[in-house]
Design a protein around this motif. Structure first.
Motif, PDB file in Angstrom:
ATOM      1  N   ARG A   1      -6.096   3.674  -4.061  1.00 28.90           N
ATOM      2  CA  ARG A   1      -4.899   4.490  -3.840  1.00 28.90           C
ATOM      3  C   ARG A   1      -4.409   5.143  -5.132  1.00 28.90           C
ATOM      4  O   ARG A   1      -3.251   5.508  -5.288  1.00 28.90           O
ATOM      5  N   LYS A   2      -5.345   5.271  -6.052  1.00 33.41           N
ATOM      6  CA  LYS A   2      -5.053   5.910  -7.336  1.00 33.41           C
ATOM      7  C   LYS A   2      -3.837   5.321  -8.045  1.00 33.41           C
ATOM      8  O   LYS A   2      -3.002   6.043  -8.566  1.00 33.41           O
TER       9      LYS A   2
ATOM     10  N   ILE B   1       0.834  -1.197   0.000  1.00 39.96           N
ATOM     11  CA  ILE B   1       0.000   0.000   0.000  1.00 39.96           C
ATOM     12  C   ILE B   1       0.870   1.249   0.000  1.00 39.96           C
ATOM     13  O   ILE B   1       0.615   2.211  -0.738  1.00 39.96           O
ATOM     14  N   TYR B   2       1.937   1.218   0.785  1.00 34.36           N
ATOM     15  CA  TYR B   2       2.853   2.357   0.851  1.00 34.36           C
ATOM     16  C   TYR B   2       3.459   2.637  -0.524  1.00 34.36           C
ATOM     17  O   TYR B   2       3.520   3.780  -0.992  1.00 34.36           O
TER      18      TYR B   2
ATOM     19  N   SER C   1       1.817   6.594  -6.926  1.00 38.08           N
ATOM     20  CA  SER C   1       0.678   7.335  -7.487  1.00 38.08           C
ATOM     21  C   SER C   1       0.968   8.839  -7.557  1.00 38.08           C
ATOM     22  O   SER C   1       0.370   9.552  -8.355  1.00 38.08           O
ATOM     23  N   ARG C   2       1.914   9.302  -6.746  1.00 36.08           N
ATOM     24  CA  ARG C   2       2.253  10.729  -6.801  1.00 36.08           C
ATOM     25  C   ARG C   2       2.965  11.080  -8.105  1.00 36.08           C
ATOM     26  O   ARG C   2       3.067  12.244  -8.473  1.00 36.08           O
TER      27      ARG C   2
ATOM     28  N   GLN D   1       2.235   1.849  -3.411  1.00 35.72           N
ATOM     29  CA  GLN D   1       1.221   2.364  -4.338  1.00 35.72           C
ATOM     30  C   GLN D   1       1.000   3.854  -4.126  1.00 35.72           C
ATOM     31  O   GLN D   1       0.919   4.627  -5.085  1.00 35.72           O
ATOM     32  N   ARG D   2       0.927   4.264  -2.880  1.00 35.59           N
ATOM     33  CA  ARG D   2       0.724   5.690  -2.591  1.00 35.59           C
ATOM     34  C   ARG D   2       1.895   6.516  -3.092  1.00 35.59           C
ATOM     35  O   ARG D   2       1.738   7.628  -3.612  1.00 35.59           O
TER      36      ARG D   2
END
Length: 218
Positions: free
Chosen positions: A117-118, A14-15, A21-22, A17-18
């Motif tokens: 998470r886009k 998850i980290y 995604s930026r 992906q976040r």
DNA sequence: GCGACAG
DNA sequence: ATCTTGTCGC
């Protein structure tokens, strides 16, 4: 080995992906006339063997240009919202030589920004290889409907829902990377022919990967 | 705790 | 995604 499918570290996944995604860009670093090809990516399975297909067609004529197929053992299980960790290794091998290309638009089977998470697989691949990508999914995953045909994430429209008149089949066209929603819709719709709801490059990739997988299976 | 959940 | 027969419809 009792478990050949590796577990994935949820919090780290998850980290990542976040973080990735930026780096997604929702603007188009190109003019439509500069796009010379559209490509379709899809994966089918024969047990633990994944068969990935890359179909490239000339744009906007949609004349078939080339087909590349690659298969390998897949060791990550399918977990909703983490699809990319399972299929991206195949796509990277298949598309590495195209990194940073600005004359090809890649249509990826799955979502782009319409993801918790886009970072759906289309956006993930787009960021990793710096490609122009569009997500093409057959089912809803995440987001808020704006009316009947658009979906927003964080209040921003990032996808369009295309429905087929008679039945209730739908496809979700979303921003992947390096492209605006308007351009994604325009290019994806130009790839939809006749009654097939799926854009041609994706439809062919789906067909090719599936028949190769079936061949391996038998 | 409950429901949702791309391929 | 894949496992699967016949069957409804254009």
């Amino acid at each position: 080995m009792k478990r050949q499918l590796k577990k994935i570290n949820r919090s780290k996944a998850i980290y990542a992906q976040r973080l990735l995604s930026r780096r997604v860009s929702t603007s188009s670093p190109f003019k439509e006339r500069e796009i010379k090809y559209v490509a379709g990516l899809d994966v089918s399975y024969a047990g633990n063997v994944g068969v990935a297909a890359l179909v490239i067609m000339k744009y906007p004529s949609l004349k078939l240009h080339s087909i590349k197929v690659l298969s390998d053992i897949v060791s990550i299980p399918y977990i909703p919202t983490f699809l990319a960790y399972r299929e991206i290794p195949l796509y990277v091998k298949l598309c590495f030589s195209f990194r940073s290309r600005r004359d090809i638009v890649f249509l990826v089977d799955g979502h782009g920004l319409t993801h918790p998470r886009k970072l759906g697989i289309a956006s993930h691949l787009g960021v990793v290889l710096d490609l122009i990508t569009i997500g093409v999914a057959k089912k809803f995953l995440y987001g808020t409907y704006i009316g009947k045909e658009y979906i927003a994430v964080d209040g921003v429209p990032v996808a369009k829902v295309i429905s087929s008149s008679p039945d209730d089949r739908k496809i979700f066209i979303s921003i992947g990377n390096n492209i605006s929603l308007q351009n994604a819709i325009k290019i994806a719709e130009k790839c939809i022919v006749r009654k097939s709801l799926l854009p041609e490059p994706i439809r062919i990739a789906d067909d090719v990967s599936r028949r190769v997988a079936r061949k391996i299976r038998r």
